[in-house]
Design an enzyme around this catalytic site. Structure first.
Site, short mmCIF file in Angstrom:
data_model
loop_
_atom_site.label_atom_id
_atom_site.label_comp_id
_atom_site.label_asym_id
_atom_site.label_seq_id
_atom_site.Cartn_x
_atom_site.Cartn_y
_atom_site.Cartn_z
N GLY A 10 -14.98 99.14 74.82
CA GLY A 10 -14.90 98.56 76.16
C GLY A 10 -16.25 98.41 76.82
O GLY A 10 -16.39 98.52 78.04
N ALA A 11 -17.27 98.13 76.03
CA ALA A 11 -18.64 98.08 76.54
C ALA A 11 -18.88 96.95 77.52
O ALA A 11 -19.83 96.99 78.31
CB ALA A 11 -19.62 97.96 75.38
N GLY A 13 -16.80 95.99 79.93
CA GLY A 13 -16.14 96.23 81.21
C GLY A 13 -17.06 96.87 82.23
O GLY A 13 -18.24 97.13 81.96
N LYS A 42 -18.50 86.44 73.13
CA LYS A 42 -18.44 86.43 74.59
C LYS A 42 -19.82 86.73 75.17
O LYS A 42 -20.56 87.55 74.63
CB LYS A 42 -17.42 87.46 75.09
CG LYS A 42 -15.98 87.02 74.88
CD LYS A 42 -15.01 88.00 75.55
CE LYS A 42 -13.59 87.49 75.49
NZ LYS A 42 -12.63 88.41 76.14
N LYS A 125 -2.76 108.80 80.32
CA LYS A 125 -3.98 109.37 79.75
C LYS A 125 -3.71 110.75 79.15
O LYS A 125 -4.27 111.11 78.10
CB LYS A 125 -5.07 109.45 80.82
CG LYS A 125 -5.57 108.08 81.29
CD LYS A 125 -6.56 108.20 82.42
CE LYS A 125 -7.00 106.84 82.93
NZ LYS A 125 -7.86 106.11 81.99
#
Length: 358
Positions: A10-11, A13, A42, A125
């Site tokens: 998720g770098a 975000g 992207k 979580k």
């Protein structure tokens, strides 16, 4: 001295980007970003590569052998996935156990709350945390309080709209509940310290900068901005009614992720605004270590200076999709940004677009 190999999920975000920045700034880490093959080109990923981040192509839903290959030579895994993807981390954790990862940091990074019925997101979580413990996989759980970037109210003049994600025009309860605050930009700096610290192994950590109340934040914003802000107090009864209604709606439509947006928002307000969960003292009671005690030398970003930058027009807003309350929505036109508050968490569907456009 050899560098620690960190795999960041998720770098691209908001939280992942802060962590990438902090680790790059520290210089002690070799950073790898786990990226879905379709996302390699992207712009956000390309920019990370230009800054020295290595890319490993793999989907969290890939077969275990592919996950194991993606984890080769990795010392630390840091996950920053969206709320709807929490349990997708479990196969990655199993692969991390098999490859000998030295520390697995699952996607925490929310406000402090107890498990078991207060916040659905917290409970999702906790399912992951329990799986990690059952694997006997070394871990650290990190929560971060409420972001500076989401904590302040709108000014009547509209001067700060450019940096806001919501109108943020409600004060929960009487506005005196203390809550821990963290500058989003500091999360990566905290993480660089936490993952090098043997004291935090197999522990929970609250990374925060200060404690404040909504009334104090409103007063500070009025002082700096030289404008009077209406104070719209929302009672505990109203918040509890919202929570009940949102829970009923989300359970009635379990396959429509957009139904969880009101639930997330209502349960956050109930947890930190009514119950007072997001408080360092309560965090300590729940077994968290506090960064203010672990790293007293850490110089956090100053909250007043951040608000001054917002009012000057030089702050960077979080998320690119300015979706806000109906009252202020005209100030924040929607875009098709893939990193928006809602689309980053929930894929757009026909039902979700129709709901958001009402």
């Amino acid at each position: 001295m050899s560098k620690t190999n960190v795999l960041l999920v998720g770098a691209a975000g908001e939280t992942g980007g802060s962590i990438a920045n902090g680790l790059l700034e520290d210089g002690s880490f070799e950073i790898f970003a786990l990226v879905r093959p379709i996302s390699v080109l992207k712009p956000a990923i390309v920019r990370l590569q230009e800054r020295g981040v290595n890319v490993r192509k793999c989907d969290l839903k890939a077969p275990e052998e592919q996950l194991i290959e993606a984890l080769a030579d990795i010392d630390v895994v840091i996950s920053c996935v969206g709320p709807a993807e929490q349990q997708d981390q479990i196969p990655l954790a199993k692969a991390a156990k098999k490859t000998g990862v030295k520390r697995f940091i699952p996607c925490g990074f929310i406000t402090v709350a107890p498990p078991g019925g207060v916040m659905w997101l917290r409970d999702e979580k906790e399912v992951v945390y329990n799986q990690i413990r059952q694997l006997w996989l070394p871990y650290t759980i990190v929560d971060v309080g409420w972001w500076y970037q989401l904590s302040y109210p709108r000014l009547p003049s509209g001067r700060v709209d450019y940096a806001m994600t919501s109108g943020n025009d409600e004060i929960i309860g009487d506005g005196t509940m203390p809550t821990a605050l963290t500058d989003l930009r500091d999360i990566g700096r905290f993480m660089a310290l936490i993952i090098k610290d043997p004291r935090t192994l197999n522990k929970k950590v609250l990374a925060y900068s200060l404690v404040s109340t909504q009334n104090e934040i409103y007063s500070l914003m009025e002082e700096i901005g030289e404008e009077t802000i209406d104070r719209n107090y929302v009672s505990e009864e109203t918040i509890c009614s919202r929570v009940l209604a949102a829970r009923q709606a989300s359970e009635t439509y379990p396959f429509d992720p957009i139904k969880f947006i009101p639930r997330y928002l209502a349960e956050y307000q109930y947890s930190w605004g009514i119950r007072g969960d997001n408080n360092p003292e309560y965090a300590r009671y729940l077994g968290y270590y506090l960064t203010t005690e672990l790293y007293p030398e850490f110089k956090a970003s100053d909250f007043r200076e951040y608000l001054e930058s917002v009012i000057r027009g030089t702050a960077k807003g979080v998320y690119q999709d300015r979706v806000v309350s109906r009252k202020h929505q005209r100030h924040f036109p929607r875009t098709e940004s893939s990193d928006s508050l809602y689309t980053r968490i929930f894929p757009r569907t026909e039902s979700s677009d129709s709901l958001m456009s009402r």
